[in-house]
Design an enzyme around this catalytic site. Structure first.
Site, PDB file in Angstrom:
ATOM      1  N   HIS A 164       1.768   0.350 -13.308  1.00 31.67           N
ATOM      2  CA  HIS A 164       2.522  -0.872 -13.564  1.00 31.67           C
ATOM      3  C   HIS A 164       4.020  -0.541 -13.524  1.00 31.67           C
ATOM      4  O   HIS A 164       4.443   0.455 -14.137  1.00 31.67           O
ATOM      5  CB  HIS A 164       2.128  -1.438 -14.934  1.00 31.67           C
ATOM      6  CG  HIS A 164       2.745  -2.760 -15.206  1.00 31.67           C
ATOM      7  ND1 HIS A 164       2.306  -3.913 -14.590  1.00 31.67           N
ATOM      8  CD2 HIS A 164       3.803  -3.118 -15.972  1.00 31.67           C
ATOM      9  CE1 HIS A 164       3.052  -4.925 -14.992  1.00 31.67           C
ATOM     10  NE2 HIS A 164       3.968  -4.469 -15.825  1.00 31.67           N
ATOM     11  N   ASN A 167      -4.557   2.261 -13.536  1.00 27.63           N
ATOM     12  CA  ASN A 167      -3.648   1.321 -12.876  1.00 27.63           C
ATOM     13  C   ASN A 167      -2.219   1.822 -13.031  1.00 27.63           C
ATOM     14  O   ASN A 167      -1.910   2.555 -13.978  1.00 27.63           O
ATOM     15  CB  ASN A 167      -3.784  -0.058 -13.536  1.00 27.63           C
ATOM     16  CG  ASN A 167      -2.898  -1.106 -12.875  1.00 27.63           C
ATOM     17  OD1 ASN A 167      -2.793  -1.167 -11.649  1.00 27.63           O
ATOM     18  ND2 ASN A 167      -2.243  -1.932 -13.680  1.00 27.63           N
ATOM     19  N   MET A 197      -4.048  -7.045  -6.942  1.00 25.05           N
ATOM     20  CA  MET A 197      -3.578  -8.213  -7.678  1.00 25.05           C
ATOM     21  C   MET A 197      -4.705  -9.044  -8.298  1.00 25.05           C
ATOM     22  O   MET A 197      -4.591 -10.261  -8.403  1.00 25.05           O
ATOM     23  CB  MET A 197      -2.718  -9.094  -6.761  1.00 25.05           C
ATOM     24  CG  MET A 197      -1.554  -8.359  -6.126  1.00 25.05           C
ATOM     25  SD  MET A 197      -0.433  -7.631  -7.343  1.00 25.05           S
ATOM     26  CE  MET A 197       0.465  -9.085  -7.813  1.00 25.05           C
ATOM     27  N   ARG A 198      -5.781  -8.391  -8.661  1.00 28.06           N
ATOM     28  CA  ARG A 198      -6.902  -9.096  -9.305  1.00 28.06           C
ATOM     29  C   ARG A 198      -7.213  -8.431 -10.631  1.00 28.06           C
ATOM     30  O   ARG A 198      -7.243  -7.201 -10.720  1.00 28.06           O
ATOM     31  CB  ARG A 198      -8.155  -9.028  -8.439  1.00 28.06           C
ATOM     32  CG  ARG A 198      -7.975  -9.501  -7.030  1.00 28.06           C
ATOM     33  CD  ARG A 198      -7.960 -11.008  -6.961  1.00 28.06           C
ATOM     34  NE  ARG A 198      -7.718 -11.453  -5.593  1.00 28.06           N
ATOM     35  CZ  ARG A 198      -7.722 -12.714  -5.219  1.00 28.06           C
ATOM     36  NH1 ARG A 198      -7.955 -13.674  -6.095  1.00 28.06           N
ATOM     37  NH2 ARG A 198      -7.489 -13.049  -3.976  1.00 28.06           N
ATOM     38  N   LEU A 199      -7.474  -9.289 -11.606  1.00 33.35           N
ATOM     39  CA  LEU A 199      -7.903  -8.784 -12.911  1.00 33.35           C
ATOM     40  C   LEU A 199      -9.383  -8.421 -12.799  1.00 33.35           C
ATOM     41  O   LEU A 199     -10.171  -9.207 -12.271  1.00 33.35           O
ATOM     42  CB  LEU A 199      -7.693  -9.898 -13.938  1.00 33.35           C
ATOM     43  CG  LEU A 199      -7.741  -9.535 -15.407  1.00 33.35           C
ATOM     44  CD1 LEU A 199      -6.646  -8.523 -15.749  1.00 33.35           C
ATOM     45  CD2 LEU A 199      -7.559 -10.805 -16.247  1.00 33.35           C
ATOM     46  N   GLY A 201       0.778  -1.239   0.000  1.00 28.66           N
ATOM     47  CA  GLY A 201       0.000   0.000   0.000  1.00 28.66           C
ATOM     48  C   GLY A 201       0.807   1.286   0.000  1.00 28.66           C
ATOM     49  O   GLY A 201       0.288   2.346   0.346  1.00 28.66           O
ATOM     50  N   SER A 202       2.073   1.218  -0.424  1.00 31.66           N
ATOM     51  CA  SER A 202       2.871   2.458  -0.417  1.00 31.66           C
ATOM     52  C   SER A 202       2.347   3.467  -1.437  1.00 31.66           C
ATOM     53  O   SER A 202       2.376   4.683  -1.188  1.00 31.66           O
ATOM     54  CB  SER A 202       4.360   2.158  -0.650  1.00 31.66           C
ATOM     55  OG  SER A 202       4.582   1.651  -1.940  1.00 31.66           O
ATOM     56  N   ASN A 203       1.848   3.000  -2.568  1.00 30.37           N
ATOM     57  CA  ASN A 203       1.265   3.933  -3.545  1.00 30.37           C
ATOM     58  C   ASN A 203      -0.032   4.534  -3.016  1.00 30.37           C
ATOM     59  O   ASN A 203      -0.302   5.721  -3.212  1.00 30.37           O
ATOM     60  CB  ASN A 203       1.024   3.236  -4.889  1.00 30.37           C
ATOM     61  CG  ASN A 203       2.293   3.120  -5.705  1.00 30.37           C
ATOM     62  OD1 ASN A 203       2.740   4.099  -6.301  1.00 30.37           O
ATOM     63  ND2 ASN A 203       2.907   1.946  -5.704  1.00 30.37           N
TER      64      ASN A 203
HETATM   65  C1  GRF Z   1       3.731  -1.335  -7.400  1.00 28.01           C
HETATM   66  O1  GRF Z   1       5.022  -1.601  -7.868  1.00 28.01           O
HETATM   67  C2  GRF Z   1       2.774  -1.226  -8.548  1.00 28.01           C
HETATM   68  O2  GRF Z   1       3.342  -0.730  -9.704  1.00 28.01           O
HETATM   69  C3  GRF Z   1       2.356  -2.657  -8.769  1.00 28.01           C
HETATM   70  O3  GRF Z   1       2.289  -3.212  -7.481  1.00 28.01           O
HETATM   71  C4  GRF Z   1       3.174  -2.513  -6.608  1.00 28.01           C
HETATM   72  C5  GRF Z   1       2.374  -2.086  -5.418  1.00 28.01           C
HETATM   73  O4  GRF Z   1       3.177  -1.579  -4.385  1.00 28.01           O
HETATM   74  N1  GRF Z   1       1.128  -2.723  -9.526  1.00 28.01           N
HETATM   75  P1  GRF Z   1       2.486  -0.901  -3.128  1.00 28.01           P
HETATM   76  O5  GRF Z   1       1.494  -1.896  -2.569  1.00 28.01           O
HETATM   77  O6  GRF Z   1       1.806   0.359  -3.580  1.00 28.01           O
HETATM   78  O7  GRF Z   1       3.596  -0.612  -2.147  1.00 28.01           O
END
Ligand code: GRF
Length: 191
Positions: A106, A104, A87-89, A12-14
């Site tokens: 990536h 999203n 992590m789900r489509l 969840g850092s993003n």
């Molecule tokens: C990130 O690298 C993002 O690009 C990918 O999953 C990772 C999630 O990291 N889709 P976080 O959970 O936000 O730390």
């Protein structure tokens, strides 16, 4: 004011980077949706004071889980959904309810290295330019139209950990900026 939901599965850092940046605007992160009860993203949501909902995917179809997600987010009147390590489509059931409104991030320069091993595959490649992609979500796996890509050159002797850190730093700088730009344009259109 426009309203965002973030979907995450793990660290969840993003999500946190987005939440902290959105706080400094007139927009709001209304909720976190998470498919894993033990995800650290849930701790972050608690610390940030953002409502978090765990929606399980086990023992049922993706469509059923998405039905629950739709019920959960409906009262929040969400304008934009940001997937951040979810992590789900997604299936058409959810995507078609938020047309053009799901994005999203990536950790590779798509169309290179889609899927869950993007950082390792980028690292193992001979590519001298690595980076990240923010894109709209369509029915495919990491296939939707690109909104922005940011890249950096690698020298060649970096460790995997250094590359990973560089990619995450780039994500944390870029994703909040793009999310806020999109929220601004949604807000503007609805006036
Ligand atoms: C990130 O690298 C993002 O690009 C990918 O999953 C990772 C999630 O990291 N889709 P976080 O959970 O936000 O730390």
């Amino acid at each position: 004011m426009a309203r965002l939901a973030v979907f995450a599965s793990g660290n969840g850092s993003n999500f946190q980077a987005i939440a902290e940046a959105v706080r400094r605007t007139s927009h709001s992160v209304r909720c976190l949706i998470c498919d894993r009860a033990g995800a650290f993203a849930l701790e972050r949501a608690r610390a940030l004071g953002i409502p978090a909902h765990v929606v399980s995917y086990s023992g049922r179809s993706r469509e059923e889980s998405e039905g629950e997600i739709l019920d959960v987010i409906e009262p929040y009147a969400i304008d934009l959904i940001a997937l951040a390590g979810f992590m789900r489509l997604l299936t058409p059931r959810l995507i078609d309810r938020y047309p053009e409104r799901i994005i999203n991030i990536h950790p590779a320069l798509l169309p290179k290295y889609p899927g869950t091993r993007a950082i390792a595959e980028s690292y193992d490649s001979r590519d001298t330019e690595l980076g990240i992609t923010i894109h709209r979500v369509d029915y495919g796996m990491d296939t939707g139209p690109t909104i922005v890509q940011e890249s950096f050159r690698r020298v060649g002797n970096e460790t995997m950990e250094e590359i990973e850190r560089h990619i995450h730093n780039l994500e944390h700088a870029t994703y909040p900026r793009i999310v806020i730009q999109l929220l601004d344009s949604i807000d503007h259109r609805s006036r």
